[in-house]
Design a protein around this motif. Sequence first.
Motif, PDB file in Angstrom:
ATOM      1  N   UNK A   6       0.739   8.281  -5.111  1.00  0.00           N
ATOM      2  CA  UNK A   6       0.645   6.834  -4.937  1.00  0.00           C
ATOM      3  C   UNK A   6       2.024   6.324  -4.530  1.00  0.00           C
ATOM      4  N   UNK A   7       2.110   5.609  -3.416  1.00  0.00           N
ATOM      5  CA  UNK A   7       3.421   5.156  -2.955  1.00  0.00           C
ATOM      6  C   UNK A   7       3.309   3.894  -2.112  1.00  0.00           C
ATOM      7  N   UNK A   8       4.428   3.171  -2.064  1.00  0.00           N
ATOM      8  CA  UNK A   8       4.568   2.023  -1.191  1.00  0.00           C
ATOM      9  C   UNK A   8       5.160   2.444   0.133  1.00  0.00           C
ATOM     10  N   UNK A   9       5.654   1.483   0.891  1.00  0.00           N
ATOM     11  CA  UNK A   9       6.152   1.732   2.237  1.00  0.00           C
ATOM     12  C   UNK A   9       7.537   2.376   2.257  1.00  0.00           C
ATOM     13  N   UNK A  10       7.962   2.786   3.437  1.00  0.00           N
ATOM     14  CA  UNK A  10       9.324   3.283   3.637  1.00  0.00           C
ATOM     15  C   UNK A  10      10.308   2.170   3.293  1.00  0.00           C
ATOM     16  N   UNK A  11      11.563   2.564   2.995  1.00  0.00           N
ATOM     17  CA  UNK A  11      12.568   1.586   2.560  1.00  0.00           C
ATOM     18  C   UNK A  11      11.962   0.683   1.476  1.00  0.00           C
ATOM     19  N   UNK A  12      11.514   1.276   0.381  1.00  0.00           N
ATOM     20  CA  UNK A  12      10.744   0.512  -0.601  1.00  0.00           C
ATOM     21  C   UNK A  12      11.519  -0.637  -1.230  1.00  0.00           C
ATOM     22  N   UNK A  13      10.843  -1.766  -1.375  1.00  0.00           N
ATOM     23  CA  UNK A  13      11.397  -2.898  -2.098  1.00  0.00           C
ATOM     24  C   UNK A  13      10.819  -2.884  -3.512  1.00  0.00           C
ATOM     25  N   UNK A  14      11.098  -3.920  -4.272  1.00  0.00           N
ATOM     26  CA  UNK A  14      10.675  -3.931  -5.667  1.00  0.00           C
ATOM     27  C   UNK A  14       9.157  -3.981  -5.801  1.00  0.00           C
ATOM     28  N   UNK A  74      -2.166   4.127  -0.975  1.00  0.00           N
ATOM     29  CA  UNK A  74      -1.085   3.301  -0.456  1.00  0.00           C
ATOM     30  C   UNK A  74      -1.048   1.955  -1.174  1.00  0.00           C
ATOM     31  N   UNK A  75       0.140   1.522  -1.542  1.00  0.00           N
ATOM     32  CA  UNK A  75       0.290   0.164  -2.053  1.00  0.00           C
ATOM     33  C   UNK A  75       1.324  -0.573  -1.195  1.00  0.00           C
ATOM     34  N   UNK A  76       1.151  -1.867  -1.089  1.00  0.00           N
ATOM     35  CA  UNK A  76       2.095  -2.756  -0.396  1.00  0.00           C
ATOM     36  C   UNK A  76       2.269  -2.443   1.083  1.00  0.00           C
ATOM     37  N   UNK A  77       1.351  -1.723   1.681  1.00  0.00           N
ATOM     38  CA  UNK A  77       1.402  -1.479   3.122  1.00  0.00           C
ATOM     39  C   UNK A  77       0.109  -0.802   3.554  1.00  0.00           C
ATOM     40  N   UNK A  78      -0.131  -0.825   4.864  1.00  0.00           N
ATOM     41  CA  UNK A  78      -1.239  -0.054   5.427  1.00  0.00           C
ATOM     42  C   UNK A  78      -0.902   0.471   6.819  1.00  0.00           C
ATOM     43  N   UNK A  79       0.079  -0.096   7.477  1.00  0.00           N
ATOM     44  CA  UNK A  79       0.417   0.331   8.837  1.00  0.00           C
ATOM     45  C   UNK A  79       1.043   1.723   8.803  1.00  0.00           C
ATOM     46  N   UNK A  94      -7.300   5.182  -1.042  1.00  0.00           N
ATOM     47  CA  UNK A  94      -7.374   3.739  -1.211  1.00  0.00           C
ATOM     48  C   UNK A  94      -6.129   3.022  -0.753  1.00  0.00           C
ATOM     49  N   UNK A  95      -6.242   1.710  -0.637  1.00  0.00           N
ATOM     50  CA  UNK A  95      -5.136   0.846  -0.221  1.00  0.00           C
ATOM     51  C   UNK A  95      -5.152  -0.421  -1.071  1.00  0.00           C
TER      52      UNK A  95
END
Length: 310
Positions: A6-14, A74-79, A94-95
């Motif tokens: 489970x992960x967010x986008x590259x250059x992750x923010x808070x 994916x969290x906080x992104x889908x592109x 999931x997203x």
Amino acid sequence: MSKILVFGHQNPDTDAIGSSYAFAELSRLRGLDAQAVALGEPNEETAFALDYFGVKAPRVITSAKTEGADTVILTDHNEFQQSISDIRDVTILGVIDHHRVANFETESPLFMILEPVGSASSIVYRQFKAEKREISKATAGLLLSGLISDTLLLKSPTTHESDFAVATELAELAGVDLETYGLAMLKAGTNLAIKTADELIDIDAKTFELNGNNVRVAQVNTVDIAEVLARQAEIETAITKANAENGYSDFVFMITDIVNSNSEILALGQNIGKIEAAFDFELKNNHAFLAGAVSRKKQVVPQLTESFNK
């Protein structure tokens, strides 16, 4: 089912870190073997939140397959261009996201929770609440931090009316005063003097495909725009290098004053006319003031998209 990353986008923010950490926890409560990871090191703001709530930073990875995982959430992104390097080679289970949907397709069905709220963390919290799951102080703290970060303490136009109640509830669960903690966390992310120009333009940057152009849009938060602009020469050198090495047609660098809720836009690239038209301003010495702009998602990317599509 095998291990799920489970992960967010590259250059992750808070928000990317907080939402992925919490959704991995929720997924485990649902019986899945889920692990939160990150696609980059946490920035100073996120590090402040992790340290405050005693949470170890998620492990940084660059490929799902090398981790022995073929399923991701994916969290906080889908592109896809904002995601893990081998995103097209894994199954997306999931997203959880609060952004536009673009450049996204899957071979298998999946669950998608997409809501126009202030943060992915808001969505994850309401999933916990809907299922009547107990939420720890640390998890509540990270979700609160993600919401504060993405809405600039509920002052950004991206803030949804439901976010105010979410923030209040999460602050109580986390045992913090919303305003006091929120300001301290945001200020922790404004120490830009220690960053090189290369680091500065990559703290919070995303690539958007706009009518065949790869446009890089980066944002930094500060309490002194002039202090950042004093480094314009080295920042422009870093941007020119990034454009050449990564094939960006244009680079839009958003310097946001979190105290006065304004931004300065510094832009270099092949489509300066389209960038100027997007915001109805004229770039002088490659930069211009954008009053009231604090949100890349609502006040920069949609305007650029419209302009580039004309």
